[in-house]
Design a protein around this motif. Structure first.
Motif, PDB file in Angstrom:
ATOM      1  N   THR A  71      -7.809   1.286  -3.852  1.00  0.00           N
ATOM      2  CA  THR A  71      -7.166   2.328  -4.302  1.00  0.00           C
ATOM      3  C   THR A  71      -7.009   3.331  -3.300  1.00  0.00           C
ATOM      4  O   THR A  71      -7.661   3.372  -2.159  1.00  0.00           O
ATOM      5  CB  THR A  71      -8.207   3.193  -5.204  1.00  0.00           C
ATOM      6  OG1 THR A  71      -9.352   3.541  -4.491  1.00  0.00           O
ATOM      7  CG2 THR A  71      -8.700   2.303  -6.512  1.00  0.00           C
ATOM      8  N   GLY A  72      -5.765   4.083  -3.238  1.00  0.00           N
ATOM      9  CA  GLY A  72      -5.633   5.101  -2.495  1.00  0.00           C
ATOM     10  C   GLY A  72      -6.755   5.931  -2.025  1.00  0.00           C
ATOM     11  O   GLY A  72      -6.738   6.312  -0.670  1.00  0.00           O
ATOM     12  N   LEU A 100       0.854   5.824   0.946  1.00  0.00           N
ATOM     13  CA  LEU A 100      -0.453   5.543   1.456  1.00  0.00           C
ATOM     14  C   LEU A 100      -0.520   5.955   3.262  1.00  0.00           C
ATOM     15  O   LEU A 100      -1.262   6.716   3.422  1.00  0.00           O
ATOM     16  CB  LEU A 100      -0.854   4.331   1.492  1.00  0.00           C
ATOM     17  CG  LEU A 100      -2.176   3.949   2.045  1.00  0.00           C
ATOM     18  CD1 LEU A 100      -3.377   4.318   1.118  1.00  0.00           C
ATOM     19  CD2 LEU A 100      -2.645   2.621   2.127  1.00  0.00           C
ATOM     20  N   ASP A 134      -1.442   0.741  -4.925  1.00  0.00           N
ATOM     21  CA  ASP A 134      -2.656   1.143  -5.420  1.00  0.00           C
ATOM     22  C   ASP A 134      -2.963   1.001  -6.857  1.00  0.00           C
ATOM     23  O   ASP A 134      -2.294   1.173  -7.797  1.00  0.00           O
ATOM     24  CB  ASP A 134      -2.600   2.775  -5.441  1.00  0.00           C
ATOM     25  CG  ASP A 134      -3.627   3.639  -5.470  1.00  0.00           C
ATOM     26  OD1 ASP A 134      -4.523   3.214  -6.349  1.00  0.00           O
ATOM     27  OD2 ASP A 134      -3.669   4.956  -5.301  1.00  0.00           O
ATOM     28  N   SER A 186      -5.163   2.214  -8.979  1.00  0.00           N
ATOM     29  CA  SER A 186      -5.404   3.365  -9.671  1.00  0.00           C
ATOM     30  C   SER A 186      -4.098   3.891 -10.083  1.00  0.00           C
ATOM     31  O   SER A 186      -2.977   3.689  -9.828  1.00  0.00           O
ATOM     32  CB  SER A 186      -6.066   4.421  -8.982  1.00  0.00           C
ATOM     33  OG  SER A 186      -5.268   5.196  -8.245  1.00  0.00           O
ATOM     34  N   TRP A 197       0.276   4.446  -5.717  1.00  0.00           N
ATOM     35  CA  TRP A 197       0.812   4.613  -4.368  1.00  0.00           C
ATOM     36  C   TRP A 197       1.555   3.338  -3.958  1.00  0.00           C
ATOM     37  O   TRP A 197       0.651   2.282  -3.954  1.00  0.00           O
ATOM     38  CB  TRP A 197      -0.168   5.264  -3.460  1.00  0.00           C
ATOM     39  CG  TRP A 197      -0.544   6.539  -3.605  1.00  0.00           C
ATOM     40  CD1 TRP A 197      -0.098   7.594  -4.673  1.00  0.00           C
ATOM     41  CD2 TRP A 197      -1.423   7.287  -2.713  1.00  0.00           C
ATOM     42  NE1 TRP A 197      -0.601   8.714  -4.175  1.00  0.00           N
ATOM     43  CE2 TRP A 197      -1.583   8.552  -3.270  1.00  0.00           C
ATOM     44  CE3 TRP A 197      -2.504   6.772  -1.623  1.00  0.00           C
ATOM     45  CZ2 TRP A 197      -2.449   9.411  -2.728  1.00  0.00           C
ATOM     46  CZ3 TRP A 197      -3.396   7.877  -0.983  1.00  0.00           C
ATOM     47  CH2 TRP A 197      -3.380   9.272  -1.769  1.00  0.00           C
ATOM     48  N   SER A 210      -5.362  -5.174  -3.682  1.00  0.00           N
ATOM     49  CA  SER A 210      -5.353  -3.909  -2.843  1.00  0.00           C
ATOM     50  C   SER A 210      -6.448  -2.863  -3.233  1.00  0.00           C
ATOM     51  O   SER A 210      -7.001  -2.986  -4.357  1.00  0.00           O
ATOM     52  CB  SER A 210      -4.034  -3.027  -3.428  1.00  0.00           C
ATOM     53  OG  SER A 210      -2.686  -3.599  -2.868  1.00  0.00           O
ATOM     54  N   TYR A 227       1.260  -3.669  -0.489  1.00  0.00           N
ATOM     55  CA  TYR A 227       0.223  -2.752  -0.959  1.00  0.00           C
ATOM     56  C   TYR A 227       0.459  -1.927  -2.222  1.00  0.00           C
ATOM     57  O   TYR A 227       1.638  -1.386  -2.301  1.00  0.00           O
ATOM     58  CB  TYR A 227      -0.229  -1.760  -0.077  1.00  0.00           C
ATOM     59  CG  TYR A 227      -1.477  -0.729  -0.245  1.00  0.00           C
ATOM     60  CD1 TYR A 227      -2.746  -0.913  -0.630  1.00  0.00           C
ATOM     61  CD2 TYR A 227      -0.959   0.545  -0.976  1.00  0.00           C
ATOM     62  CE1 TYR A 227      -3.315  -0.026  -1.210  1.00  0.00           C
ATOM     63  CE2 TYR A 227      -1.713   1.656  -1.259  1.00  0.00           C
ATOM     64  CZ  TYR A 227      -3.054   1.379  -1.562  1.00  0.00           C
ATOM     65  OH  TYR A 227      -3.769   2.063  -2.121  1.00  0.00           O
TER      66      TYR A 227
END
Ligand code: SAH
Ligand code: SF4
Ligand code: F3S
Length: 446
Positions: A184-185, A226, A215, A217, A221, A182, A213
């Motif tokens: 990052t958002g 998202l 995130d 980071s 998320w 995935s 999905y």
């Protein structure tokens, strides 16, 4: 070798042609490849005759798709002399160096996880290397480039997750696209914001299974978050997403759609079969009942959510009774549209080991029945739209018929005539006046 080894890089004219097969992810990958090559000083041309480099971005989902690629390659066996022929995408990843044996005039083979290395690979060829490959799936990097050359000026695709961690028994994608990774958002929001700045009003989030999905980071998320966040980017009026795996389709996604008017009223939720027995053999990880529960969530939503699906007929061991359960499911759900396919045996997949293959004739018979049933359902559904007012994003203009074509939030295309100039990219209101099984025609409301 096709390029004169004595030529220096500067002497080689850098023109390329690209032909794309397969799904939206592949089409979007081609946009990234084109952007990257243009950034590196290569010029895109409209026909293979004008090009030094011919790229085929390939699909391997069914045998027919793969055959199409090898037929196209065959065509360039002689006419490709003096050119570099490159095979990228899913057939490249699946077949790897075997492509050089089947098509000796190919010089470059690279899977989607290696696209960032394409400029480097071309330099190697220009330096005189006869063959280069990029087949590692071992990359955590999403092919994210600021140079993407988008074909559609109104709807921008954004890849949010690459690869697939499921193992549906019929499917090559986990082998051709590797494990899930995935983005990052923040990088998705940044790309959406950039698109909005360029005048895009519609975003389509892409992934083989967008619902998984996550995130990477610290924000962490999930997909529903998202989706909601992309729908809040100033200037973005419509957000779509594809594809959703039913097992990972959770209620918060519907809550997000209900709570944010910019998220489109459409969910593509491929069921594949209406029989829990076949779903189990397919390793789809849900039963018919669990799937129908998700459909029920959508029916209970305050906004009418369009539903579409993919169906496979003739999976090994599918009995007449299983098949009838699929027909029955079509009647029960009443999809707005479906994509339907005959099961195709694919390399490396678990279903290869299954006995009880269905004959080609029987698969064709079942496919025809599915398509006839769905056509009748769509006829009835579309007739119900007569007189309804719809908001369209106008996407194309056909000079021959004098018609504009736009798309509704429910992903239906509607055509209409209007004396108004230049409606492309604009939002208009149209009343549905005529309905066929696959088309709607309307009149603009002033
Ligand atoms: N990630 C998506 C599917 C992408 S492939 C998902 O899980 O829904 C698109 C569709 O191709 C699938 O939904 C399936 O209906 C069909 N498909 C995949 N492999 C196939 C095969 N071996 N034979 C026939 N159809 C296949
Ligand atoms: Fe293929 Fe299944 Fe993954 Fe979809 S979820 S890409 S059908 S393995
Ligand atoms: Fe085809 Fe690869 Fe897409 S196999 S459907 S191009 S992910």
């Amino acid at each position: 070798m096709w390029i004169d080894a004595a030529a220096t890089i500067d002497e080689v004219e850098k023109t390329f042609y690209i032909e794309t097969f397969g799904c939206q992810m592949n089409a979007h990958d081609s946009e990234k490849v084109v952007g990257t090559l243009v950034h590196e000083g290569y010029a895109q041309v409209e026909s293979p005759d004008q090009a030094n480099y011919i790229f085929f971005n390939t699909c391997s989902i069914r045998d027919k798709a793969e055959q199409k690629v090898f037929n196209r390659l065959q065509h360039f066996k002689n006419s490709g002399k003096g050119k570099v022929v490159a095979v990228i995408g899913c057939v490249a990843q699946q077949e790897g160096e075997k492509i050089f044996e089947r098509a000796p005039h190919v010089s470059l083979v690279a899977g989607s996880a290696s696209y960032t290395k394409l400029p480097e690979m071309l330099v190697q060829l220009e330096k005189g290397n006869r063959r280069v490959t990029g087949l590692s799936l071992d990359t955590e990097l999403t092919f994210d480039t600021p140079f993407t050359r988008r074909d559609n000026p109104h709807r921008g695709w954004i890849t949010v997750i690459e690869g697939c961690d499921k193992s549906c028994a019929y499917c090559v994608v986990p082998f051709t696209r590797g494990p899930e990774r995935s983005r990052t958002g923040a990088s998705v929001i940044e790309e959406a914001t950039r698109l909005a700045g360029l005048g895009y009003t519609e975003i389509q989030l892409l992934g083989q299974n967008v619902n998984s999905y996550r995130d990477p980071s610290p924000a962490g998320w999930d997909f529903a978050t998202l989706l909601d966040q992309v729908g809040r980017v100033p200037g973005i009026r419509r957000v779509r997403f594809t594809t959703s795996h039913p097992r990972d389709f959770v209620k918060p996604i519907i809550d997000a759609i209900e709570g944010n008017a910019n998220l489109c009223n459409h969910v593509h939720l491929p069921v594949q079969s209406g029989s829990s027995r076949v779903l189990e053999a397919m390793q789809r990880l849900y039963t018919r009942e669990q799937y129908m529960e998700r459909i029920q969530w959508m029916r209970e939503a305050k906004r009418p959510i369009a539903m579409t699906s993919d169906i496979i007929v003739g999976f090994p061991g599918e009995t007449e009774r299983d098949f009838e359960e699929t027909l029955d499911l079509l009647e029960e759900v009443k999809y707005d549209s479906i994509f339907s396919f005959k099961y195709s045996r694919r390399p490396n997949t678990a279903a290869l080991e299954l006995g009880d293959q269905i004959t080609e004739e029987e698969k064709t018979r079942r496919l025809t029945i599915v398509q006839e049933r769905q056509r009748a359902i769509q006829m009835r559904q579309n007739a119900e739209l007569l007189g309804e007012e719809e908001e369209l994003l106008v996407e194309s203009w056909y000079e021959s018929t004098g018609q504009w074509v736009g798309r509704t939030t429910r992903n239906r295309t509607l055509s209409f005539t209007s004396g108004m100039p230049d409606l492309l990219g604009k939002y208009v209101r149209v009343r549905v006046m005529r309905a066929g099984p696959n088309s709607l025609t309307g009149e603009i409301i002033h």
